[in-house]
Design a protein around this motif. Structure first.
Motif, short mmCIF file in Angstrom:
data_model
loop_
_atom_site.label_atom_id
_atom_site.label_comp_id
_atom_site.label_asym_id
_atom_site.label_seq_id
_atom_site.Cartn_x
_atom_site.Cartn_y
_atom_site.Cartn_z
N ILE A 1 0.95 -1.33 0.08
CA ILE A 1 -0.18 -0.08 0.14
C ILE A 1 0.83 1.46 0.10
N ALA A 2 1.98 1.21 0.74
CA ALA A 2 2.91 2.46 0.78
C ALA A 2 3.41 2.61 -0.42
N MET A 3 3.89 1.66 -1.18
CA MET A 3 4.41 1.45 -2.49
C MET A 3 3.43 2.08 -3.74
N LEU A 4 2.34 1.73 -3.51
CA LEU A 4 1.15 2.17 -4.35
C LEU A 4 1.15 3.92 -4.16
N ALA A 5 0.88 4.14 -2.95
CA ALA A 5 0.70 5.81 -2.83
C ALA A 5 1.90 6.51 -3.14
N SER A 6 3.03 6.01 -2.97
CA SER A 6 4.18 7.03 -3.36
C SER A 6 4.47 6.88 -4.60
N THR A 7 4.54 5.54 -5.42
CA THR A 7 4.91 5.68 -6.80
C THR A 7 4.01 5.34 -7.98
N MET A 8 3.23 4.36 -7.70
CA MET A 8 2.27 4.05 -8.75
C MET A 8 1.04 5.21 -9.02
N MET A 9 0.43 5.51 -7.85
CA MET A 9 -0.65 6.26 -7.95
C MET A 9 -0.43 8.01 -8.40
N PRO A 10 0.92 8.57 -8.10
CA PRO A 10 1.15 9.65 -8.83
C PRO A 10 1.50 9.56 -10.05
N GLU A 11 2.10 8.54 -10.58
CA GLU A 11 2.40 8.33 -11.97
C GLU A 11 1.27 8.24 -12.73
N ALA A 12 0.14 7.37 -12.29
CA ALA A 12 -0.99 6.96 -12.90
C ALA A 12 -1.74 8.52 -13.25
N HIS A 13 -1.77 9.33 -12.20
CA HIS A 13 -2.57 10.38 -12.11
C HIS A 13 -2.01 11.50 -13.20
N GLU A 14 -0.51 11.65 -13.01
CA GLU A 14 0.32 12.52 -13.91
C GLU A 14 0.19 12.29 -15.32
N GLU A 15 -0.01 10.82 -15.80
CA GLU A 15 -0.08 10.35 -17.22
C GLU A 15 -1.49 10.44 -17.71
N GLY A 16 -2.40 10.10 -16.96
CA GLY A 16 -3.67 9.54 -17.21
C GLY A 16 -4.77 10.80 -17.02
N GLY A 17 -4.50 11.70 -16.22
CA GLY A 17 -5.48 12.74 -15.47
C GLY A 17 -6.64 12.16 -14.70
N ALA A 18 -7.80 12.73 -14.58
CA ALA A 18 -8.82 12.49 -13.41
C ALA A 18 -9.23 11.41 -13.83
N ILE A 19 -9.61 10.93 -14.84
CA ILE A 19 -10.19 9.57 -15.24
C ILE A 19 -9.50 8.39 -14.66
N VAL A 20 -8.28 8.39 -14.27
CA VAL A 20 -7.81 7.32 -13.56
C VAL A 20 -8.35 6.79 -12.53
N GLY A 21 -9.26 7.64 -11.82
CA GLY A 21 -9.84 7.23 -10.74
C GLY A 21 -10.76 6.15 -10.93
N LEU A 22 -11.44 6.16 -12.26
CA LEU A 22 -12.32 5.06 -12.74
C LEU A 22 -11.53 3.70 -12.99
N PHE A 23 -10.59 3.78 -13.52
CA PHE A 23 -9.81 2.74 -13.83
C PHE A 23 -9.14 2.09 -12.49
N ALA A 24 -8.78 2.89 -11.76
CA ALA A 24 -8.47 2.35 -10.32
C ALA A 24 -9.73 1.55 -9.68
N ALA A 25 -10.97 2.10 -9.81
CA ALA A 25 -12.03 1.40 -9.11
C ALA A 25 -12.19 0.39 -10.21
N LEU A 26 -12.25 0.20 -11.32
CA LEU A 26 -12.57 -1.19 -12.05
C LEU A 26 -11.48 -2.16 -11.66
#
Length: 237
Positions: free
Chosen positions: A203-228
């Motif tokens: 969980i710490a890895m996701l919050a510090s590395t993957m989540m920031p990269e996903a939002h930076e590259e994909g924008g606000a819609i990445v929240g939907l993909f995370a939910a899926l």
């Protein structure tokens, strides 16, 4: 025993697949963000419904909570260490500073070990956790892709990049094998502690590395993909 090695190799091999995409078939940054956010959602689900749920069946809430927090603290400490030496952008496709390849390499291993250990541990119940394997496989593809793109921009040759990810692949398989062989000898309490410890690190890895990269590259819609991704992990569980 070798089944654990094989499942670890399967999940860890996705980082090589991502590297090959980065080297020979570059994807658009936005698509990378979508894939990474989906993988984030799956990993959150796997860490929660596979690792923590199983830990709670074998130990008390207090032990699980403490182990989870310690896992997050230990990962954060190591993450700060490798980040200070140039690996803070190891999942970024934009590249970092020259000479950070070793730090990126060890940072990626830091991400892979707790995930792979729990793949092997999941076999102790009789069957491998499909949700956990799927989560790690999906998340490793954009990790390999992003890091490879960054390494290439920093001047690393194709052969050197592939060698680095090949080593990560082998370490992932060995960590899964270790998770099966070592944890098989542990009583329920210690098994629960290690499972929740690994969950905290993930969980710490996701919050510090993957989540920031996903939002930076994909924008606000990445929240939907995370939910899926999260609901996919629940279905697989």
């Amino acid at each position: 025993m070798w089944e654990a090695f094989g499942w670890g190799a399967l999940a860890g091999g996705a980082v090589v697949i991502g590297a090959l995409f980065g080297l020979y078939l570059p994807l658009k940054q936005r698509l990378i963000g979508y894939i990474m956010s989906f993988g984030t959602g799956i990993l959150i689900g796997a860490a929660t419904f596979e690792l923590l749920d199983e830990a709670l069946k074998k130990s008390t809430t207090l032990v699980v909570a403490i182990s989870f927090i310690v896992g997050a603290l230990v990962f954060t400490g190591f993450d700060l260490f490798v980040s200070s030496r140039g690996a803070s952008k190891r999942k970024r496709s934009s590249g970092g500073n020259e000479g950070t390849g070793t730090a990126i390499f060890f940072g990626t291993i830091l991400d892979a070990i707790p995930e792979s250990i729990m793949i092997g541990a999941s076999l102790l119940s009789g069957n491998v956790s499909a949700a956990l394997v799927a989560a790690i496989f999906v998340s490793n593809i954009p990790e390999g892709l992003s890091s490879t793109t960054g390494l290439r921009k920093d001047g690393f040759s194709k052969n050197k990049v592939l060698l680095m990810w090949g080593v990560v692949w082998l370490i992932s398989a060995l960590a899964s094998l270790a998770g099966y062989t070592i944890l098989a000898e542990l009583p329920d309490m210690q098994f629960a502690m290690i499972g929740s410890f690994a969950s905290g690190g993930i969980i710490a890895m996701l919050a510090s590395t993957m989540m920031p990269e996903a939002h930076e590259e994909g924008g606000a819609i990445v929240g939907l993909f995370a939910a899926l991704g999260l609901i996919t992990a629940i279905i697989l569980s």
